[in-house]
Enzyme design. Structure first.
Site, PDB file in Angstrom:
ATOM      1  CD  GLU A  73     109.501 -14.393   5.858  1.00 31.73           C
ATOM      2  OE1 GLU A  73     109.911 -13.218   5.957  1.00 31.73           O
ATOM      3  OE2 GLU A  73     109.940 -15.199   5.012  1.00 31.73           O
ATOM      4  CD  GLU A  85     107.563 -16.045   1.487  1.00 29.00           C
ATOM      5  OE1 GLU A  85     108.690 -15.543   1.285  1.00 29.00           O
ATOM      6  OE2 GLU A  85     106.674 -15.486   2.149  1.00 29.00           O
TER       7      GLU A  85
END
Ligand code: AHR
Length: 496
Positions: free
Chosen positions: A172, A291
């Site tokens: 991320e 995720e």
């Protein structure tokens, strides 16, 4: 209410990659410590691995384990987690404002994956660190011997290289919460250079470059374009992350978010292919949805948790029945994209937004465990294009949402078709599946997961998959009643 699914064995989406049944384990809260590792627990073996957790992980048929994070990896010094345990430093984990003792590290993780029959998907730190730490880590893990880092691995007890195949280039990196957050251009350059040196150490690895952390990011789309501009030839997969919530307490809008999920995945596929076209490339970048889950129940409690604890209770969502329906719908959506989504990690696995929870006595299985377990066990083979008709509804954010979500998988080894079907409505549904080009000889199994209050959770372990007796077979047509708000699976045998 009525719904119909028509399938045809020759109308295929793709072979399903077993890696879509993977999960994330992060050094976060009680995910590792107290979750899978607790040397003081009576159910742990000599390694400190909880055997009740090992069994539940095996029941979920998990393939890859993405590790050690998540946000955690962006501040992690991997060298802290090797060597004699009493020499390992205790550090501040700035991502989750916790204390990290490093008592569970790289070698323990590798041992745990072999005990659970899973495989590693290792993330390198491109937040606080970079090329140097990544090249040393891959030398430590994958180089046979005769060099500083590979010999240190041997000295630490692993004679043979770990041969870790799949690697994530950071986590991320588009998010300003991330340690070492970067612009797309900064990250793209770093990912390119890191990929280059990692492949110099081991040319056989697969690399995942970080895409957007959510669809709502202002940089969504342009992030992927810029990052792929820099890394297209270096990487194999682009990551994407997606979590849903029902903060507004609107069941039908919540369950309709599978439409958003579907569009999110299609959008990223389109960006990958646009870069491919612009680069005149023959290579296709596939997706690692590394995720995904429902996540929101624990937000308030997490805000109130005191910092700098060992293994605090963080992100401990207790999932209810509507969450299980959402997870079921997300799984069907994933299968619809089996041609491009090749890796998917449920986030996470134990205690932290997880299907498996531990306490001092033992483990308990969350509502979301059940649909995941069924799809990961039986959703193996070829995903078939679902031609579906269904009554629809309008919700706050979505129009013409089908009450039915369904898809069939053909398992050629077993000569079996497995149908997953969810009824999102509050009325029973007359459901028919027509298999067009094959003879169905038998119904092997028909199950349903239903009858619970949508807010019911499973701490008391009352939830289970039940048999569905309202199903019949005639002329290769399977007719069944789908109970209101239900998750269903039908396994049928194809005549030779
Ligand atoms: O899974 C929990 C967190 O969600 C991960 O650490 C991070 O990557 C994401 O924002």
């Amino acid at each position: 209410m009525k719904g119909k699914l028509t399938v045809d064995l020759s109308n295929q989406i793709s072979t399903i990659d077993n890696r879509i049944y993977s999960a994330l384990i992060e050094h976060l809260g009680r995910g590792v410590y107290d979750g899978l590792y607790n040397p003081d627990h009576p159910k742990s073996d000599d390694n400190g691995f909880r055997q009740d957790v090992v069994k539940a992980v095996k029941d979920l048929n998990i393939d890859l384990i993405r590790y050690p994070g998540g946000n955690f990896v962006s501040g992690f010094n991997w060298e802290d987690s090797i060597g004699p345990k009493d020499k390992r430093p205790t550090r501040l984990d700035l991502a989750w404002r916790s204390i990290e003792t490093n008592q569970f590290g790289l070698h323990e993780f590798m041992k745990w994956t072999s005990q659970t029959g899973t495989r590693p998907d290792m993330a390198v730190n491109l937040g606080s660190r970079g090329i140097d730490a990544a090249r040393n880590l891959i030398e430590y893990c994958n180089f046979p011997g005769g060099t500083y880092w590979s010999d240190l691995r041997k000295k630490n007890g692993a004679k043979d290289p770990f041969k870790i195949k799949t690697w994530c280039l950071g986590n991320e990196m588009d998010g300003d919460w991330q340690i070492g957050h970067k612009t797309a251009a900064e990250y793209g350059r770093l990912a390119h250079e890191t990929a280059k040196v990692m492949r110099l150490v081991d040319p056989d690895i697969d690399l995942v470059v970080s895409g957007s952390s959510t669809r709502e990011m202002a940089t969504f789309g342009s992030w992927e374009e810029t990052v792929l501009d820099h890394t297209y030839d270096d990487v194999d997969y682009l990551s994407l992350h997606r979590y849903y919530d029902n903060e507004e307490n609107n069941l039908h809008n919540f369950l309709a978010k599978s439409i958003d999920f579907d569009e999110f995945i299609s959008g990223i596929v389109a960006v990958c292919d646009a870069v491919k076209a612009r680069k005149h490339s023959n290579k296709t970048i596939n997706l690692a949805l590394d995720e995904w889950n429902v996540w929101y129940h624990s937000h308030k409690q997490d805000d109130e948790t005191a910092p700098w604890q060992n293994a605090p209770h963080l992100l401990e969502d207790h999932y209810n029945f509507e969450d299980a329906l959402m997870v079921g719908s997300m799984l069907i959506t994933l299968l619809k994209h089996a041609d491009r989504v090749k890796i998917a990690c449920l986030a996470q696995l134990v205690n932290v937004i997880a299907p498996i929870m531990t306490d001092d006595q033992g483990i308990w299985l969350q509502s979301i465990f059940f649909p995941f377990m069924q799809v990961s066990k039986y959703g193996r083979g070829i995903a078939l294009v679902p031609r579906q008709t269904s009554d629809t509804y309008d919700s706050k954010d979505f129009k013409a949402v089908p009450y039915l979500d369904s898809l069939a998988v053909f398992n050629s080894e077993e000569k079996e078709i497995v149908i997953f079907a969810e009824n999102k409505g509050e009325q029973p549904m007359d459901f028919q599946t027509e298999i067009q080009d094959s003879q169905v000889s038998d119904i092997i199994e028909a199950t349903q997961f239903c009858g619970y209050d949508i807010k019911q959770t499973n701490e008391d372990q009352q939830m289970s998959i039940q048999a569905n007796n309202k199903v019949s077979l005639s002329d290769s047509k399977i007719t069944a009643t789908l109970q209101p708000l239900s998750w269903n699976m039908f396994r049928v045998k194809i005549a030779e």
